[in-house]
Design a protein around this motif. Sequence first.
Motif, PDB file in Angstrom:
ATOM      1  N   ALA A  10      12.266  -9.349  -3.149  1.00  0.00           N
ATOM      2  CA  ALA A  10      11.842  -9.214  -4.177  1.00  0.00           C
ATOM      3  C   ALA A  10      11.136  -8.894  -5.265  1.00  0.00           C
ATOM      4  O   ALA A  10      11.448  -8.524  -6.005  1.00  0.00           O
ATOM      5  CB  ALA A  10      11.515 -10.895  -4.383  1.00  0.00           C
ATOM      6  N   GLN A  11       9.828  -8.483  -5.182  1.00  0.00           N
ATOM      7  CA  GLN A  11       8.736  -7.862  -5.598  1.00  0.00           C
ATOM      8  C   GLN A  11       8.362  -6.236  -6.169  1.00  0.00           C
ATOM      9  O   GLN A  11       7.651  -6.204  -6.324  1.00  0.00           O
ATOM     10  CB  GLN A  11       7.376  -8.440  -5.129  1.00  0.00           C
ATOM     11  CG  GLN A  11       7.159 -10.543  -5.394  1.00  0.00           C
ATOM     12  CD  GLN A  11       5.845 -10.946  -4.910  1.00  0.00           C
ATOM     13  OE1 GLN A  11       4.615 -10.649  -4.269  1.00  0.00           O
ATOM     14  NE2 GLN A  11       5.847 -12.273  -5.184  1.00  0.00           N
ATOM     15  N   SER A  12       9.320  -5.536  -4.475  1.00  0.00           N
ATOM     16  CA  SER A  12       9.097  -4.412  -4.813  1.00  0.00           C
ATOM     17  C   SER A  12       9.471  -3.545  -5.962  1.00  0.00           C
ATOM     18  O   SER A  12      10.589  -3.899  -6.723  1.00  0.00           O
ATOM     19  CB  SER A  12      10.267  -3.965  -3.319  1.00  0.00           C
ATOM     20  OG  SER A  12      10.438  -2.667  -3.801  1.00  0.00           O
ATOM     21  N   PRO A  13       8.364  -2.712  -6.282  1.00  0.00           N
ATOM     22  CA  PRO A  13       8.140  -1.948  -7.335  1.00  0.00           C
ATOM     23  C   PRO A  13       9.799  -0.534  -7.917  1.00  0.00           C
ATOM     24  O   PRO A  13       9.719  -0.567  -8.130  1.00  0.00           O
ATOM     25  CB  PRO A  13       7.549  -1.597  -7.893  1.00  0.00           C
ATOM     26  CG  PRO A  13       6.219  -0.714  -6.421  1.00  0.00           C
ATOM     27  CD  PRO A  13       6.935  -2.549  -5.471  1.00  0.00           C
ATOM     28  N   VAL A  14      10.166  -0.401  -5.834  1.00  0.00           N
ATOM     29  CA  VAL A  14      11.201   0.146  -5.495  1.00  0.00           C
ATOM     30  C   VAL A  14      12.646  -0.456  -4.720  1.00  0.00           C
ATOM     31  O   VAL A  14      12.417  -1.390  -4.474  1.00  0.00           O
ATOM     32  CB  VAL A  14      10.503   1.589  -5.069  1.00  0.00           C
ATOM     33  CG1 VAL A  14       9.727   2.433  -5.624  1.00  0.00           C
ATOM     34  CG2 VAL A  14      10.439   1.085  -3.835  1.00  0.00           C
ATOM     35  N   SER A  21       1.273  -0.705  -0.361  1.00  0.00           N
ATOM     36  CA  SER A  21      -0.586  -0.144   0.155  1.00  0.00           C
ATOM     37  C   SER A  21       1.520   0.704  -0.114  1.00  0.00           C
ATOM     38  O   SER A  21       0.627   1.983   0.146  1.00  0.00           O
ATOM     39  CB  SER A  21      -0.574  -0.026   1.659  1.00  0.00           C
ATOM     40  OG  SER A  21       0.154  -0.017   2.831  1.00  0.00           O
ATOM     41  N   SER A  22       1.993   1.021   0.431  1.00  0.00           N
ATOM     42  CA  SER A  22       2.598   2.083   0.579  1.00  0.00           C
ATOM     43  C   SER A  22       4.251   2.236  -0.599  1.00  0.00           C
ATOM     44  O   SER A  22       5.007   3.425  -0.289  1.00  0.00           O
ATOM     45  CB  SER A  22       3.526   2.507   2.146  1.00  0.00           C
ATOM     46  OG  SER A  22       2.919   2.550   3.607  1.00  0.00           O
ATOM     47  N   THR A  23       4.213   1.253  -1.836  1.00  0.00           N
ATOM     48  CA  THR A  23       4.852   1.543  -2.829  1.00  0.00           C
ATOM     49  C   THR A  23       3.509   1.214  -3.659  1.00  0.00           C
ATOM     50  O   THR A  23       3.661   2.265  -4.861  1.00  0.00           O
ATOM     51  CB  THR A  23       5.870   0.205  -2.312  1.00  0.00           C
ATOM     52  OG1 THR A  23       5.688  -0.680  -2.570  1.00  0.00           O
ATOM     53  CG2 THR A  23       6.922   0.634  -1.491  1.00  0.00           C
ATOM     54  N   ALA A  24       3.928   0.175  -4.277  1.00  0.00           N
ATOM     55  CA  ALA A  24       3.319  -0.114  -5.124  1.00  0.00           C
ATOM     56  C   ALA A  24       1.761   0.565  -5.286  1.00  0.00           C
ATOM     57  O   ALA A  24       1.490   0.869  -6.523  1.00  0.00           O
ATOM     58  CB  ALA A  24       2.800  -1.340  -5.587  1.00  0.00           C
ATOM     59  N   GLU A  25       0.982   0.478  -4.351  1.00  0.00           N
ATOM     60  CA  GLU A  25      -0.521   1.537  -4.608  1.00  0.00           C
ATOM     61  C   GLU A  25      -0.538   2.741  -4.401  1.00  0.00           C
ATOM     62  O   GLU A  25      -1.438   3.537  -5.102  1.00  0.00           O
ATOM     63  CB  GLU A  25      -1.540   0.450  -3.435  1.00  0.00           C
ATOM     64  CG  GLU A  25      -1.489  -0.807  -4.204  1.00  0.00           C
ATOM     65  CD  GLU A  25      -2.197  -1.148  -2.709  1.00  0.00           C
ATOM     66  OE1 GLU A  25      -2.673  -0.906  -1.826  1.00  0.00           O
ATOM     67  OE2 GLU A  25      -2.694  -3.255  -2.629  1.00  0.00           O
ATOM     68  N   ASP A  47       1.513  -2.906   9.899  1.00  0.00           N
ATOM     69  CA  ASP A  47       0.602  -3.436  10.782  1.00  0.00           C
ATOM     70  C   ASP A  47      -0.602  -2.243  10.042  1.00  0.00           C
ATOM     71  O   ASP A  47      -1.838  -2.842  10.023  1.00  0.00           O
ATOM     72  CB  ASP A  47       0.834  -3.750  11.652  1.00  0.00           C
ATOM     73  CG  ASP A  47       1.130  -2.946  12.986  1.00  0.00           C
ATOM     74  OD1 ASP A  47       0.926  -2.125  12.162  1.00  0.00           O
ATOM     75  OD2 ASP A  47       0.698  -2.643  13.777  1.00  0.00           O
ATOM     76  N   ASP A  48       0.329  -1.018   9.077  1.00  0.00           N
ATOM     77  CA  ASP A  48      -1.055   0.177   9.080  1.00  0.00           C
ATOM     78  C   ASP A  48      -1.237  -0.751   7.344  1.00  0.00           C
ATOM     79  O   ASP A  48      -0.694  -0.996   6.245  1.00  0.00           O
ATOM     80  CB  ASP A  48      -0.727   0.508   8.839  1.00  0.00           C
ATOM     81  CG  ASP A  48      -0.693   1.170  11.005  1.00  0.00           C
ATOM     82  OD1 ASP A  48      -1.934   0.557  11.757  1.00  0.00           O
ATOM     83  OD2 ASP A  48       0.201   2.019  11.948  1.00  0.00           O
ATOM     84  N   ILE A  49      -2.197   0.738   6.687  1.00  0.00           N
ATOM     85  CA  ILE A  49      -2.497   0.575   5.044  1.00  0.00           C
ATOM     86  C   ILE A  49      -2.349   2.012   4.634  1.00  0.00           C
ATOM     87  O   ILE A  49      -2.932   2.768   5.687  1.00  0.00           O
ATOM     88  CB  ILE A  49      -3.476  -0.283   5.340  1.00  0.00           C
ATOM     89  CG1 ILE A  49      -3.356  -1.364   5.164  1.00  0.00           C
ATOM     90  CG2 ILE A  49      -4.090   0.797   3.461  1.00  0.00           C
ATOM     91  CD1 ILE A  49      -5.127  -2.366   5.572  1.00  0.00           C
ATOM     92  N   SER A  50      -1.408   2.608   4.289  1.00  0.00           N
ATOM     93  CA  SER A  50      -1.708   3.341   3.530  1.00  0.00           C
ATOM     94  C   SER A  50      -2.735   3.768   2.497  1.00  0.00           C
ATOM     95  O   SER A  50      -2.914   3.016   0.926  1.00  0.00           O
ATOM     96  CB  SER A  50      -0.453   4.284   2.610  1.00  0.00           C
ATOM     97  OG  SER A  50       0.686   4.454   4.204  1.00  0.00           O
ATOM     98  N   LEU A  51      -3.461   4.995   2.342  1.00  0.00           N
ATOM     99  CA  LEU A  51      -4.520   5.011   1.451  1.00  0.00           C
ATOM    100  C   LEU A  51      -3.314   5.765   0.140  1.00  0.00           C
ATOM    101  O   LEU A  51      -2.311   6.289   0.070  1.00  0.00           O
ATOM    102  CB  LEU A  51      -5.517   6.207   1.648  1.00  0.00           C
ATOM    103  CG  LEU A  51      -6.318   5.038   2.958  1.00  0.00           C
ATOM    104  CD1 LEU A  51      -6.995   6.364   3.156  1.00  0.00           C
ATOM    105  CD2 LEU A  51      -6.813   3.934   2.272  1.00  0.00           C
ATOM    106  N   PRO A  52      -3.875   5.284  -1.212  1.00  0.00           N
ATOM    107  CA  PRO A  52      -3.332   5.611  -2.620  1.00  0.00           C
ATOM    108  C   PRO A  52      -2.659   7.042  -2.748  1.00  0.00           C
ATOM    109  O   PRO A  52      -1.564   7.291  -3.113  1.00  0.00           O
ATOM    110  CB  PRO A  52      -4.065   5.192  -4.342  1.00  0.00           C
ATOM    111  CG  PRO A  52      -4.496   3.893  -2.918  1.00  0.00           C
ATOM    112  CD  PRO A  52      -5.312   4.493  -1.828  1.00  0.00           C
ATOM    113  N   GLU A  53      -3.617   8.076  -1.842  1.00  0.00           N
ATOM    114  CA  GLU A  53      -3.225   9.611  -1.968  1.00  0.00           C
ATOM    115  C   GLU A  53      -1.762  10.044  -1.287  1.00  0.00           C
ATOM    116  O   GLU A  53      -2.140  11.016  -1.079  1.00  0.00           O
ATOM    117  CB  GLU A  53      -4.586  10.623  -2.752  1.00  0.00           C
ATOM    118  CG  GLU A  53      -5.341  10.603  -3.623  1.00  0.00           C
ATOM    119  CD  GLU A  53      -4.350  10.178  -4.849  1.00  0.00           C
ATOM    120  OE1 GLU A  53      -3.252  11.308  -5.250  1.00  0.00           O
ATOM    121  OE2 GLU A  53      -4.858   9.680  -5.769  1.00  0.00           O
TER     122      GLU A  53
END
Length: 278
Positions: free
Chosen positions: A59-63, A26-30, A98-104
């Motif tokens: 391995a799967q990180s887009p950054v 949620s904090s990278t790809a999304e 354990d938290d989630i970043s929203l896309p914006e």
Amino acid sequence: MSAPFSLLLPVYRGDDAAHFLKAVGSSTAEQTVRPAQLVLVQDGPVGDGLAEAIERAVAQSPVPVTRHVFDENVGLAAALEHGLTLCTHDIVARMDADDISLPERFAKQLPVIEAGADLVGTGMFEFLDDDGSIVARRTPRTGHEEIARYARFHDPFSHPTVMYRRSAVANAGGYRPLGLMEDYWLFARMIHAGARVENLADPLVMYRVGAGAYARRGGRAQWRSELALQRALRSIGFTTRWEYLRNVAVRGAYRFVPEPVRKIAYRRLIANGGAANA
């Protein structure tokens, strides 16, 4: 083009593997604006499931990922302080495992930093660990002067939401261990050192609330940490003698009230700066 920034995310054995993967994704790809670097700090040994999740995330990180593994648990303050030395960029975003970043999230925070702020947080949604339902909204104080005033009574920032300048953190002395109060102690010193601070009222992070979340805010250990924090704030002149006495009485008493009362008080009087959004 937006300024590049690093994402600093610590992980330790108590974290859930699935939650960790969601936090990273949620904090990278999304994100509509992605970090230029992910710094993962593993604070001591972890179980097989979490170890596999960490390898998968790398391995799967887009950054690009910079990873450090401590042989033993060193605590959050030391883990974050070392993590900051690994950040390539001066602008650093924080995230918990354990938290989630929203896309914006970063798209909205980054312009505030670029406009001159040294530290910017956001609002949050609280959601239940078991079924994902939103149970509360935390709305922070906004505006530098109001945040600085409120900081004399309570932490005006939610740690998993902040983005800051690494140089401003260093100027304030960095993260220092203070019994579960490391973030408040840092943010108070940043304000005291002249950092420009801001909050976005928008909830841009989903904060996971599991069983015992409010129980952990009470008890003798929390009281001792509270007293140590208030003494530290007074020692640097961040609070007046009257504010110190008020904080010890009010915030100290909060640590010993029954959990249901503590839950109501936190949501209505503290987490939302006096505004009820639950």
